[in-house]
Design a protein around this motif. Sequence first.
Motif, PDB file in Angstrom:
ATOM      1  N   VAL A 247     -20.092  12.367  11.459  1.00 47.69           N
ATOM      2  CA  VAL A 247     -19.420  12.157   9.943  1.00 47.69           C
ATOM      3  C   VAL A 247     -18.443  12.865   9.603  1.00 47.69           C
ATOM      4  O   VAL A 247     -18.318  14.403   9.878  1.00 47.69           O
ATOM      5  CB  VAL A 247     -20.698  12.323   8.964  1.00 47.69           C
ATOM      6  N   ARG A 248     -17.103  12.490   9.001  1.00 51.29           N
ATOM      7  CA  ARG A 248     -16.134  13.098   8.742  1.00 51.29           C
ATOM      8  C   ARG A 248     -15.745  13.228   7.271  1.00 51.29           C
ATOM      9  O   ARG A 248     -16.192  12.166   6.615  1.00 51.29           O
ATOM     10  CB  ARG A 248     -14.883  12.322   9.432  1.00 51.29           C
ATOM     11  N   HIS A 249     -15.299  14.415   7.151  1.00 52.11           N
ATOM     12  CA  HIS A 249     -14.651  14.739   5.631  1.00 52.11           C
ATOM     13  C   HIS A 249     -13.142  14.674   5.879  1.00 52.11           C
ATOM     14  O   HIS A 249     -12.581  15.350   6.641  1.00 52.11           O
ATOM     15  CB  HIS A 249     -15.131  15.960   5.078  1.00 52.11           C
ATOM     16  N   ILE A 250     -12.576  13.401   5.127  1.00 44.67           N
ATOM     17  CA  ILE A 250     -11.296  13.050   5.552  1.00 44.67           C
ATOM     18  C   ILE A 250     -10.468  13.158   4.171  1.00 44.67           C
ATOM     19  O   ILE A 250     -10.974  12.695   3.030  1.00 44.67           O
ATOM     20  CB  ILE A 250     -10.884  11.605   6.096  1.00 44.67           C
TER      21      ILE A 250
ATOM     22  N   PRO B 131       0.875  -1.073  -0.077  1.00 46.58           N
ATOM     23  CA  PRO B 131       0.021  -0.046  -0.040  1.00 46.58           C
ATOM     24  C   PRO B 131       0.571   1.345  -0.106  1.00 46.58           C
ATOM     25  O   PRO B 131       2.123   1.301   0.354  1.00 46.58           O
ATOM     26  CB  PRO B 131      -0.830  -0.099   1.361  1.00 46.58           C
ATOM     27  N   PHE B 132       0.340   2.482  -0.342  1.00 47.93           N
ATOM     28  CA  PHE B 132       1.039   3.592  -0.251  1.00 47.93           C
ATOM     29  C   PHE B 132       0.601   4.437   1.069  1.00 47.93           C
ATOM     30  O   PHE B 132      -0.447   4.612   1.521  1.00 47.93           O
ATOM     31  CB  PHE B 132       0.473   4.687  -1.598  1.00 47.93           C
ATOM     32  N   PRO B 133       1.663   4.816   1.843  1.00 46.30           N
ATOM     33  CA  PRO B 133       1.576   5.259   3.411  1.00 46.30           C
ATOM     34  C   PRO B 133       1.219   6.840   2.787  1.00 46.30           C
ATOM     35  O   PRO B 133       2.048   7.840   2.661  1.00 46.30           O
ATOM     36  CB  PRO B 133       2.916   5.433   3.758  1.00 46.30           C
ATOM     37  N   ALA B 134      -0.019   7.303   2.833  1.00 47.66           N
ATOM     38  CA  ALA B 134      -0.475   8.561   2.374  1.00 47.66           C
ATOM     39  C   ALA B 134      -0.736   9.351   3.403  1.00 47.66           C
ATOM     40  O   ALA B 134      -1.265   8.786   4.545  1.00 47.66           O
ATOM     41  CB  ALA B 134      -2.210   8.454   1.541  1.00 47.66           C
ATOM     42  N   PRO B 135      -0.133  10.726   3.537  1.00 47.33           N
ATOM     43  CA  PRO B 135      -0.225  11.683   4.632  1.00 47.33           C
ATOM     44  C   PRO B 135      -1.645  11.877   4.672  1.00 47.33           C
ATOM     45  O   PRO B 135      -2.382  12.348   3.620  1.00 47.33           O
ATOM     46  CB  PRO B 135       0.329  12.698   4.194  1.00 47.33           C
ATOM     47  N   LEU B 136      -2.359  11.735   6.024  1.00 45.79           N
ATOM     48  CA  LEU B 136      -3.680  12.208   6.216  1.00 45.79           C
ATOM     49  C   LEU B 136      -3.519  13.675   6.338  1.00 45.79           C
ATOM     50  O   LEU B 136      -2.750  14.115   7.312  1.00 45.79           O
ATOM     51  CB  LEU B 136      -4.334  11.409   7.272  1.00 45.79           C
ATOM     52  N   VAL B 137      -4.192  14.630   5.570  1.00 50.55           N
ATOM     53  CA  VAL B 137      -3.944  16.254   5.707  1.00 50.55           C
ATOM     54  C   VAL B 137      -5.118  16.808   6.299  1.00 50.55           C
ATOM     55  O   VAL B 137      -5.169  18.069   6.521  1.00 50.55           O
ATOM     56  CB  VAL B 137      -3.427  16.763   4.330  1.00 50.55           C
ATOM     57  N   PHE B 138      -6.157  16.234   6.239  1.00 48.99           N
ATOM     58  CA  PHE B 138      -7.357  16.945   6.750  1.00 48.99           C
ATOM     59  C   PHE B 138      -8.425  15.960   7.280  1.00 48.99           C
ATOM     60  O   PHE B 138      -8.735  14.762   6.922  1.00 48.99           O
ATOM     61  CB  PHE B 138      -8.186  17.687   5.295  1.00 48.99           C
ATOM     62  N   ASN B 139      -9.275  16.297   8.273  1.00 46.60           N
ATOM     63  CA  ASN B 139      -9.852  15.364   9.081  1.00 46.60           C
ATOM     64  C   ASN B 139     -10.982  16.304   9.929  1.00 46.60           C
ATOM     65  O   ASN B 139     -10.823  16.726  10.982  1.00 46.60           O
ATOM     66  CB  ASN B 139      -9.155  14.509  10.081  1.00 46.60           C
ATOM     67  N   GLN B 140     -12.202  16.491   9.174  1.00 42.56           N
ATOM     68  CA  GLN B 140     -13.137  17.578   9.786  1.00 42.56           C
ATOM     69  C   GLN B 140     -14.461  16.862   9.999  1.00 42.56           C
ATOM     70  O   GLN B 140     -15.048  16.260   9.030  1.00 42.56           O
ATOM     71  CB  GLN B 140     -13.080  18.718   9.161  1.00 42.56           C
ATOM     72  N   ARG B 141     -15.156  17.214  11.256  1.00 46.71           N
ATOM     73  CA  ARG B 141     -16.423  16.888  11.409  1.00 46.71           C
ATOM     74  C   ARG B 141     -17.450  17.528  10.397  1.00 46.71           C
ATOM     75  O   ARG B 141     -17.368  18.855  10.563  1.00 46.71           O
ATOM     76  CB  ARG B 141     -16.981  16.829  12.637  1.00 46.71           C
ATOM     77  N   VAL B 142     -18.319  16.939   9.806  1.00 47.72           N
ATOM     78  CA  VAL B 142     -19.167  17.645   8.877  1.00 47.72           C
ATOM     79  C   VAL B 142     -20.690  17.640   9.278  1.00 47.72           C
ATOM     80  O   VAL B 142     -21.566  18.047   8.677  1.00 47.72           O
ATOM     81  CB  VAL B 142     -19.169  17.153   7.355  1.00 47.72           C
TER      82      VAL B 142
END
Length: 526
Positions: free
Chosen positions: A157-160, A137-148
Motif C-alpha cells: 500500500v502506497r502513500h502518494i 487534466p492538470f499535469p500534477a508532479p508526483l512528489v512522494f511515493n512511499q510504501r506504508v
Amino acid sequence: MKKFWRFLFRKSLPADSLSRLDCAVLGLGDSSYPKFNFVAKKLHKRLLQLGANMLLPVGLADDQHDLGPDGVIDPWLLSFWQKTLSLYPPPAGLAPLREEDKLPPRYIFHFLSEVPNKPTEHLQTVDNKSSPTSLRPFPAPLVFNQRVTHTAHFQDVRHIEFDITGSNIEFSAGDIVMMRPCNTAEDVEQLCQLLKLDPESYFTLTPTDSSTEVPARLPQPCSVRFLLEHFLDISAVPRRSFFELLATFATDELEQEKLLEFSSAAGQDALHSYCNRPRRTALEVLTDFPHTTAELSIDCLLDLFPEIQPRSFSIASSLLEHPNRIQILLAVVKYKTMLVKPRKGLCSSWLASLDPSKGDVYVPLWVKKGSLKFPQEPESPVIMVGPGTGVAPFRSAIQERVAQGKMANVLFFGCRSESKDFYCGSEWQEKVQAGQMILVTAFSRDQEDKVYVQHRVKEQGKLLWNLIAKKNAFFYIAGNAKHMPTSVCDALKAVFQKEGGMSENQAQEMLDGMEKNGRFQSETWS
C-alpha cells in the motif's frame, strides 16, 4: 438523464400519461452494492404508474453473476426482440442483420508519410482560469511515493502525494481525485509486434459515419505510441464483443470455431473459464489466436479495444493541513491465477512504478465531488468507520475538521496487524493526545480470535448511542463492499436495540431515518 428523471417524477403528471407507450427496462447493476439496480427498479415502477405497457419484466443484470451482466442480458434481449418484432414487424425486404455480418469500422486510419513536429500529446496546456477536467487534466508532479505497509506484509500500500500548485483545484473532505493510467511500455511493444505497427508513425482518423466524432482525447494527428499507451485499454480482460469482432476476421478454421463459441450465448461458461476466471488480458488473447490477429485490420482497433477509463481515489488529505497537495492511499493490485504471469492492476501498478527521485514525473489528474458530505455545524460529532484504505476520506475529514476547530471526531480503524498495516498510526496517536479525536482500533490478526470494526462498534455502544441519540452525530462507512458495510450496519442496529431499548424494526427505522437525513452515509467499492 437528470432532466428526464426530474420530469418523469413530477407529481402533476396524469396517471395515463404513457398509456400509448410500449417499453421495457433493462438495468445494469452490481449486487455487491446495497442499492442493487435501484434506478432500473424505480424507473420500471414509475413507468407502470404512468400507464406504460411493459413488454417484459424488468431485467436486472448483475456484474457479480458468474457470466457477468450477460447472464441476464442474453435471455432478456432474446425475449425483447421476439416480442418487439412480433408487435412491430419490419417492412418487407428488411431483415435484422445476421450475427456473422461484419459491420464497417467506426474510423478509418490515414497514415502520414512525414512525421509532424512532435506535439506533447499527453501534457495538454492548462487553462489557468478554469478547473481541470477529464478532457483538460492538470499535469500534477508526483512528489512522494512511499510504501506504508511492512515489507513482510502481503499487500503493498502506497502513500502518494501530488503537487497541485497553480492548478485551480479546490476540494473538501469526501472528494475524489481522478486519473487515467498508461499501459506499460512492454505491452505497447508487444502489441506493435503482433499487429506489425510502427509506434513512431502518425495517423489521422476519419469517422465512417457522419454522426460519429473523433474521440476528443486523441490529438489529430496522433502517434501509434500515444494511441496504444494512453488511450486503448489493451491489458483489460476483454468482453464478449471483443471475441465477436475477432471472429469476423478469422480465416483459420480452429480459431474461428473457438471464437464463435466464445461469442455465443451457449459458450459463455467456456469464455468465463478461458478469460474471466484467470483474468486473461486482451493482449494475451491476441497471442493465443495468432492467425486471426495477423488478419486484423488496423481500422478496427477502436472497435476492438475500449478506451482506458479514469480511476477514482478518495483524497486522503486536506488543503487546510497540506496546501497545494493531494494525497492518496493506494493498494497495489497484484495476484496469481492459473496463468504463469501474475495479474496486475493497471492503474495501481503504474502509479507504484513512478519514482520522483529519478526525475520529474507528471500525472494528469482532475477532481470530482464525492458522495460523502460532512456537517458544517461545529458541534455535530462525526463517527467514521474506515478499515484498510477505507480510512482515506476520513483522514481528509479529520484534518479538515481539526483545522476548523471541530474536535468531536471518532474513528474506527481496522486492519490485520498493528505492526504491518496500521495506516497513519502515528498521526492518529498525535491527534488523540492533542484531544482532537477518539480512536478505536481493530487489529484482526494480532490475537487468536479475529476482531473486526463491527465488533468494536458493538463494544462502544454506550459512546455511540450518546453521540447519535443525544448529540445528533453523523455516521460514515467507507471501504470494501464485500461484508463489512452490512456487518457494521447490523452492529449499529444492535447498539440501538441494546442502548435505546428498541425492537429490531425500530432500530431499522432509526437507521433508515438517519440515511434519509444524510446522517448515515457510506462509500463502498467492490
